[in-house]
Write a protein that holds these residues in place. Structure first.
Motif, PDB file in Angstrom:
ATOM      1  N   ILE A  38      53.657  68.414  31.881  1.00 34.69           N
ATOM      2  CA  ILE A  38      53.738  67.460  33.202  1.00 34.69           C
ATOM      3  C   ILE A  38      53.816  68.599  34.636  1.00 34.69           C
ATOM      4  O   ILE A  38      53.282  68.321  35.550  1.00 34.69           O
ATOM      5  CB  ILE A  38      54.941  66.759  33.142  1.00 34.69           C
ATOM      6  N   ILE A  39      54.326  69.782  34.578  1.00 34.28           N
ATOM      7  CA  ILE A  39      54.062  70.366  36.116  1.00 34.28           C
ATOM      8  C   ILE A  39      52.383  71.072  36.348  1.00 34.28           C
ATOM      9  O   ILE A  39      52.333  70.617  37.257  1.00 34.28           O
ATOM     10  CB  ILE A  39      55.312  71.580  35.710  1.00 34.28           C
ATOM     11  N   VAL A  40      52.632  71.276  34.894  1.00 32.79           N
ATOM     12  CA  VAL A  40      50.535  71.566  34.831  1.00 32.79           C
ATOM     13  C   VAL A  40      49.823  70.811  35.417  1.00 32.79           C
ATOM     14  O   VAL A  40      49.427  71.007  36.212  1.00 32.79           O
ATOM     15  CB  VAL A  40      50.423  72.231  33.375  1.00 32.79           C
ATOM     16  N   SER A  41      50.041  69.087  34.546  1.00 34.75           N
ATOM     17  CA  SER A  41      49.442  68.006  35.344  1.00 34.75           C
ATOM     18  C   SER A  41      49.285  67.822  36.525  1.00 34.75           C
ATOM     19  O   SER A  41      48.110  67.752  37.313  1.00 34.75           O
ATOM     20  CB  SER A  41      49.521  67.057  34.009  1.00 34.75           C
ATOM     21  N   LEU A  42      50.238  67.721  36.889  1.00 29.46           N
ATOM     22  CA  LEU A  42      50.132  67.657  38.595  1.00 29.46           C
ATOM     23  C   LEU A  42      49.898  68.279  39.975  1.00 29.46           C
ATOM     24  O   LEU A  42      49.859  68.491  40.173  1.00 29.46           O
ATOM     25  CB  LEU A  42      52.161  67.026  38.298  1.00 29.46           C
ATOM     26  N   SER A  43      50.735  69.571  39.256  1.00 27.76           N
ATOM     27  CA  SER A  43      50.274  70.070  40.138  1.00 27.76           C
ATOM     28  C   SER A  43      48.713  70.900  40.356  1.00 27.76           C
ATOM     29  O   SER A  43      48.331  71.328  41.881  1.00 27.76           O
ATOM     30  CB  SER A  43      51.037  72.295  39.261  1.00 27.76           C
ATOM     31  N   TRP A  44      47.900  70.516  39.419  1.00 24.74           N
ATOM     32  CA  TRP A  44      47.009  71.082  39.110  1.00 24.74           C
ATOM     33  C   TRP A  44      46.144  69.606  39.944  1.00 24.74           C
ATOM     34  O   TRP A  44      45.530  69.534  40.672  1.00 24.74           O
ATOM     35  CB  TRP A  44      45.612  71.134  37.967  1.00 24.74           C
ATOM     36  N   VAL A  78      46.545  78.499  38.028  1.00 23.82           N
ATOM     37  CA  VAL A  78      46.876  78.329  39.048  1.00 23.82           C
ATOM     38  C   VAL A  78      49.162  78.737  39.356  1.00 23.82           C
ATOM     39  O   VAL A  78      49.207  79.122  40.187  1.00 23.82           O
ATOM     40  CB  VAL A  78      47.533  76.969  40.042  1.00 23.82           C
ATOM     41  N   LEU A  79      49.475  78.462  38.273  1.00 26.49           N
ATOM     42  CA  LEU A  79      50.372  78.374  38.255  1.00 26.49           C
ATOM     43  C   LEU A  79      51.080  79.825  37.167  1.00 26.49           C
ATOM     44  O   LEU A  79      52.003  80.230  37.581  1.00 26.49           O
ATOM     45  CB  LEU A  79      51.402  77.946  36.553  1.00 26.49           C
ATOM     46  N   VAL A  80      50.155  80.694  36.129  1.00 19.48           N
ATOM     47  CA  VAL A  80      50.196  82.229  36.444  1.00 19.48           C
ATOM     48  C   VAL A  80      50.631  82.776  37.530  1.00 19.48           C
ATOM     49  O   VAL A  80      50.968  83.810  37.036  1.00 19.48           O
ATOM     50  CB  VAL A  80      48.862  82.272  35.673  1.00 19.48           C
ATOM     51  N   GLU A  89      48.713  76.415  30.140  1.00 17.51           N
ATOM     52  CA  GLU A  89      47.355  76.023  31.196  1.00 17.51           C
ATOM     53  C   GLU A  89      46.266  77.065  30.641  1.00 17.51           C
ATOM     54  O   GLU A  89      45.325  77.103  31.282  1.00 17.51           O
ATOM     55  CB  GLU A  89      48.749  77.179  32.576  1.00 17.51           C
ATOM     56  N   MET A  90      47.143  78.337  30.082  1.00 16.88           N
ATOM     57  CA  MET A  90      46.360  79.178  29.433  1.00 16.88           C
ATOM     58  C   MET A  90      45.240  78.868  28.686  1.00 16.88           C
ATOM     59  O   MET A  90      46.097  78.041  27.177  1.00 16.88           O
ATOM     60  CB  MET A  90      47.074  80.626  28.656  1.00 16.88           C
ATOM     61  N   PRO A  91      44.174  78.547  28.446  1.00 18.87           N
ATOM     62  CA  PRO A  91      43.598  78.050  27.123  1.00 18.87           C
ATOM     63  C   PRO A  91      42.946  78.843  26.096  1.00 18.87           C
ATOM     64  O   PRO A  91      42.853  79.597  26.380  1.00 18.87           O
ATOM     65  CB  PRO A  91      42.082  78.577  28.201  1.00 18.87           C
ATOM     66  N   THR A 110      59.804  73.298  40.859  1.00 13.93           N
ATOM     67  CA  THR A 110      58.190  74.499  40.748  1.00 13.93           C
ATOM     68  C   THR A 110      57.209  73.637  41.256  1.00 13.93           C
ATOM     69  O   THR A 110      55.832  74.457  42.232  1.00 13.93           O
ATOM     70  CB  THR A 110      57.794  73.998  39.222  1.00 13.93           C
ATOM     71  N   LEU A 111      57.009  72.613  41.444  1.00 15.53           N
ATOM     72  CA  LEU A 111      55.805  71.881  42.683  1.00 15.53           C
ATOM     73  C   LEU A 111      55.826  72.247  43.800  1.00 15.53           C
ATOM     74  O   LEU A 111      54.767  71.917  44.503  1.00 15.53           O
ATOM     75  CB  LEU A 111      55.959  70.421  42.016  1.00 15.53           C
ATOM     76  N   ALA A 112      57.195  72.200  44.339  1.00 14.23           N
ATOM     77  CA  ALA A 112      57.527  72.545  45.529  1.00 14.23           C
ATOM     78  C   ALA A 112      57.614  73.757  46.259  1.00 14.23           C
ATOM     79  O   ALA A 112      56.831  74.552  46.938  1.00 14.23           O
ATOM     80  CB  ALA A 112      58.629  72.063  45.529  1.00 14.23           C
ATOM     81  N   LYS A 113      57.290  74.915  44.855  1.00 13.39           N
ATOM     82  CA  LYS A 113      57.243  75.753  45.243  1.00 13.39           C
ATOM     83  C   LYS A 113      55.381  76.167  45.515  1.00 13.39           C
ATOM     84  O   LYS A 113      55.370  77.175  45.642  1.00 13.39           O
ATOM     85  CB  LYS A 113      58.323  76.783  44.403  1.00 13.39           C
ATOM     86  N   LEU A 114      54.997  75.302  44.538  1.00 12.73           N
ATOM     87  CA  LEU A 114      53.675  75.707  44.357  1.00 12.73           C
ATOM     88  C   LEU A 114      52.830  74.687  45.265  1.00 12.73           C
ATOM     89  O   LEU A 114      51.801  75.695  46.184  1.00 12.73           O
ATOM     90  CB  LEU A 114      52.965  74.661  42.898  1.00 12.73           C
ATOM     91  N   ILE A 115      53.313  74.377  45.702  1.00 11.32           N
ATOM     92  CA  ILE A 115      52.835  73.528  47.595  1.00 11.32           C
ATOM     93  C   ILE A 115      52.625  74.337  48.179  1.00 11.32           C
ATOM     94  O   ILE A 115      51.684  74.706  49.287  1.00 11.32           O
ATOM     95  CB  ILE A 115      53.082  71.895  48.002  1.00 11.32           C
TER      96      ILE A 115
END
Length: 483
Positions: A72-78, A142-144, A164-166, A9-14
């Motif tokens: 973890i994905i959300v935190s690392l992605s940001w 960013v993940l949305v 991610e959604m507040p 997932t992080l790779a796709k975001l990068i």
């Protein structure tokens, strides 16, 4: 822990972030900037795209995604996109310090709008575009955004959207996560385009209109002038931007209800009534005091409405130096910094729903002192609020207070007064941008040491993700026993 789904997932975001860097490349070419600016964005974007593409080839055997992996994905992605997103600034020399670039880009993606730059007008057009474009990307999440365009959107991805959604509660608009993400972004982009057009109709150039529309959409507040939006001295443009900020501070689910012809749902929204009440009440109170202090009525209403709209939505644009306003008005603005926008909006802060529920809970407890045996339900949005949700909100507020105080103690060593220290943390943890006094609309965060810049950067990330994902990421228990 499913490490492969995290890395995939992080790779796709990068990979996606690398593609997005093509936009400032185009801007650099349009304005015929020196090659270093084109190269800075093109090289970092290419590395991210190629690296993300190669890493994403290692597909997970198991697509199951649980809450812990989602956090973890959300935190690392940001953290990752904020770090790599700042590297072009270092390469082209606009922000030579890696720490400063990390701070500035994290401020952009978290839609905070706090800046270490003392002279934003010295930036190249491509740099100005990228820092404001980060507001647009980070506003809805960013993940949305990744989910909205990703063919691999599973039901388990709700854990990422929830992280991610507040707000205290997350609701899907439709049964499929990918459809919810796409609907959110279609509404979001449509409103942004309308804002750009309206700003142009008031006389602003296309580029200026885009920059400020991006800031309003993400409720971020990065501008392109040292005097922020006050540079234009354009009443019509100020009204357009004020209304835009307020609309982007509304729960986007309500816009979906309008599209679905469920307008009654909008009028029945209790949180919306609280939100409008905060905006109108604060505007009138501040305008009244400004008039008492010999400000013309028209100017008082104009400045107070714009400033309240900017602060309550945590946008951070300014037309007046509210640091010079009377104390009563400053206290109102400080209060609005904590209130923030509605849950499910791009605004920061504690969220109107949490504040409203806690106020109603306090009133209920007060009434119980007179009628101890009387059983009363706490109703919000037509539903009974159960004790578990009240406990969750109370626990979040307690944790928020602890984090706030700890960060304030650290930055207080470098601040000249309590107001500067307090508002610096309030401005970053609530994703607002400018604070008061030393970090007010005419100041910046450049005066802090690298340690406190990093600390405030993580305050912005914690504020945007509502603390828990970042704490989970750095908790030893999260990684204990992970092979």
């Amino acid at each position: 822990m499913n490490k492969r789904i995290i890395s995939y997932t992080l790779a796709k975001l990068i990979q996606i972030t690398g593609v997005l860097m093509g936009f400032p490349v185009v801007v650099s070419l349009i304005y015929r900037e020196p090659f270093i600016y084109t190269f800075s964005f093109l090289s970092v974007g290419a590395v991210m795209f190629i690296g993300g593409t190669l890493l994403s080839r290692i597909k997970p055997n198991n697509n199951r995604l649980y809450a812990k992996e989602g956090f973890i994905i959300v935190s690392l992605s940001w953290i990752i996109i904020s770090f790599f997103g700042g590297l072009p600034f270092v390469i082209n020399g606009d922000i030579p310090s890696v720490v400063d670039a990390f701070f500035e880009t994290a401020s952009g993606f978290t839609t905070t709008g706090a800046s270490i730059l003392d002279d934003v007008e010295a930036l190249a057009y491509s740099s100005i575009f990228w820092r404001s474009f980060s507001h647009l990307v980070g506003g809805m999440g960013v993940l949305v955004f990744a989910l909205a365009i990703s063919p691999r959107a599973e039901s388990e991805d709700v854990h990422m959207m929830r992280a991610e959604m507040p707000g205290p509660k997350f609701d899907k608009l439709v049964s499929k996560i990918v459809k919810s993400a796409q609907i959110l972004y279609l509404i979001y982009f449509a409103m942004t385009i309308v804002t750009i057009v309206l700003l142009m109709l008031t006389g602003l150039p296309l580029f200026d209109s885009m920059i400020h529309a991006f800031g309003a959409a993400g409720t971020g507040g990065f501008g392109m002038k040292n005097s922020s939006f006050g540079f234009y001295d354009n009443v019509a443009a100020e009204m357009v931007l004020s209304v835009a900020m307020i609309l982007f501070g509304v729960n986007f689910s309500l816009y979906y209800f309008i599209l679905a012809k469920k307008v009654k749902e909008v009028f029945y929204s209790e949180e919306l009534r609280w939100y409008v009440g905060f905006v109108l009440g604060s505007t009138l109170l501040i305008a009244t005091q400004l008039v008492v202090h010999e400000t013309r009525v028209g100017t008082a209403l104009r400045d107070s409405f714009f400033t309240v709209s900017s602060i309550v939505t945590t946008s951070g644009f300014s037309t007046a130096n509210f640091g010079q306003w009377p104390l009563f008005s400053q206290i109102i603005l400080l209060t609005l910094m904590f209130v923030g926008g509605m849950a499910g909006s791009t605004g920061g802060g504690l969220k109107v729903s949490r504040i409203a529920i806690m106020i109603k809970s306090g009133i209920r407890e007060y009434k119980k002192t007179f009628h101890p045996n009387r059983q009363t339900s706490l109703i919000f949005e037509g539903e009974s609020i159960k004790d578990p949700m009240l406990a969750n909100i109370s626990n979040y507020l307690a944790l928020y207070t602890i984090v706030f105080v700890l960060i304030m103690l650290s930055v207080s060593f470098e601040m000249p007064d309590f107001t500067s220290s307090f508002s610096a943390v309030a401005a970053t943890l609530n994703n607002i941008g400018p604070g008061l006094n030393a970090v007010g609309p005419s100041g910046s965060f450049s005066q802090f040491s690298n340690f406190n810049k990093l600390l405030l950067t993580f305050a912005m990330l914690m504020g945007r993700l509502e603390i828990f994902p970042i704490l989970i990421l750095f908790s030893p228990k999260t990684w204990r026993g992970v092979p």
